[in-house]
Design an enzyme around this catalytic site. Sequence first.
Site, short mmCIF file in Angstrom:
data_model
loop_
_atom_site.label_atom_id
_atom_site.label_comp_id
_atom_site.label_asym_id
_atom_site.label_seq_id
_atom_site.Cartn_x
_atom_site.Cartn_y
_atom_site.Cartn_z
N GLN A 32 -2.59 6.95 -1.04
CA GLN A 32 -3.74 6.44 -0.32
C GLN A 32 -4.56 5.51 -1.22
OE1 GLN A 32 -4.67 7.97 2.90
NE2 GLN A 32 -6.19 6.37 3.13
N PHE A 33 -4.12 4.26 -1.36
CA PHE A 33 -4.82 3.33 -2.23
C PHE A 33 -6.24 3.06 -1.74
CE2 PHE A 33 -3.53 0.26 0.95
CZ PHE A 33 -4.51 -0.72 0.91
N THR A 34 -6.51 3.28 -0.47
CA THR A 34 -7.84 2.98 0.07
C THR A 34 -8.91 3.92 -0.48
OG1 THR A 34 -7.44 4.28 2.07
CG2 THR A 34 -6.94 1.92 2.17
#
Length: 148
Positions: free
Chosen positions: A78-80
């Site tokens: 989950q890079f966000t």
Amino acid sequence: MRACVQRVSSASVTVEGKITGQIGRGFLVLLGVGTDDTEVDLKKMVDKVTGLRVFDDEAGKMNRSLADVGGSLLVVSQFTLYGNCQRGRRPSFIEAALPEKGREFYETFVAMVRDRGFTVETGIFQAMMDVALVNDGPVTIWLDTAFL
């Protein structure tokens, strides 16, 4: 590294209509890797996630760990989690690691947790995923290695 750890009674991830990972009782871990993260951060995150005592004991207090209850993990990249919204309304993701590093750290995190004897299911790195969960409690813990 950053992680959003949710205690779940069940969770699954689906990619293009196919379930790629599914667990019962345990943790859904949304895992983000930052540009400055190191192997020290990786080990800290593995230690913290696998050692969290957020399951109830017989007195109803959060004293039991994932190992104590025989729980599993569903780990989703989950890079966000590195979205910075300080300016404007469109998040900046410049603090998120580039995909090569993100994949390496994500896969190493999963391998290290498995090496500790846990059952780990995953999403697919860089895929569009549908994540479903039943948050137990709800219990949601935010972890950031900058503060561990």
